[in-house]
Enzyme design. Structure first.
Site, PDB file in Angstrom:
ATOM      1  N   LYS A  46       7.318  11.574   9.884  1.00  0.00           N
ATOM      2  CA  LYS A  46       6.422  10.796   9.021  1.00  0.00           C
ATOM      3  C   LYS A  46       5.219  11.585   8.527  1.00  0.00           C
ATOM      4  O   LYS A  46       4.434  11.097   7.726  1.00  0.00           O
ATOM      5  CB  LYS A  46       5.938   9.541   9.766  1.00  0.00           C
ATOM      6  CG  LYS A  46       7.058   8.597  10.145  1.00  0.00           C
ATOM      7  CD  LYS A  46       6.515   7.368  10.846  1.00  0.00           C
ATOM      8  CE  LYS A  46       7.634   6.387  11.157  1.00  0.00           C
ATOM      9  NZ  LYS A  46       7.116   5.085  11.562  1.00  0.00           N
ATOM     10  N   LYS A  48       2.603  12.223  10.179  1.00  0.00           N
ATOM     11  CA  LYS A  48       1.332  11.771  10.746  1.00  0.00           C
ATOM     12  C   LYS A  48       1.456  11.558  12.250  1.00  0.00           C
ATOM     13  O   LYS A  48       2.481  11.110  12.751  1.00  0.00           O
ATOM     14  CB  LYS A  48       0.831  10.506  10.054  1.00  0.00           C
ATOM     15  CG  LYS A  48       1.779   9.339  10.080  1.00  0.00           C
ATOM     16  CD  LYS A  48       1.252   8.188   9.232  1.00  0.00           C
ATOM     17  CE  LYS A  48       2.298   7.077   9.144  1.00  0.00           C
ATOM     18  NZ  LYS A  48       1.944   6.053   8.213  1.00  0.00           N
TER      19      LYS A  48
END
Length: 142
Positions: A46, A48
């Protein structure tokens, strides 16, 4: 025969949507195993890092009364997960239903007797929404 269920998630900033999914999953099986995504996999997939560290997210999910077992999710290979955990049902969000990846997985799982059960997500609450709210609050304070 005991039905074993499996679901996965990052479970960052644990909220009512997470709880609803776990509760609904437990209603569909006798024994619920939950895969908690590692920080490394979340960053890789992702882009993150979760706000809540992996060990804390693991402990939170472990503490939920609907959860019988917790396993780190180190990759997205669901067949590998099945080989390790031998579940009968996999629970996943309905936003994946009909996608090429999950349609293929349904076919592969059907051959070994595993059913994929799709749940609708809680639309008004998500970790992504909570993350945006926190970022906006932080910006306003700086």
């Amino acid at each position: 025969m005991k039905k074993i269920g499996y679901t996965t998630g990052v479970f960052d900033m644990f909220h009512i949507g997470h709880l609803n999914v776990l509760q609904r999953a437990k209603l569909e099986c006798d024994y619920l195993i939950v895969g908690v995504t590692t920080d490394e996999l979340s960053i890789q997939a992702k882009g993150k890092k979760p706000i809540i560290p992996f060990q804390e997210r693991l402990k939170i999910v472990e503490s939920i009364k609907f959860v019988d077992e917790v396993a780190p999710q180190v990759n997205y290979d669901k067949m590998e997960a099945w080989n390790n955990l031998k579940f009968d049902r996999m629970f996943v969000g309905d936003d994946w239903k009909g996608t090429e990846k999950w349609t293929k997985l349904e076919t592969s799982f059907k051959e070994i007797g595993v059913e994929i059960v799709y749940f609708s997500y809680t639309e008004h609450t998500s970790s992504s929404i909570l993350r945006k709210v926190l970022e906006n609050m932080y910006k306003e304070q700086s």
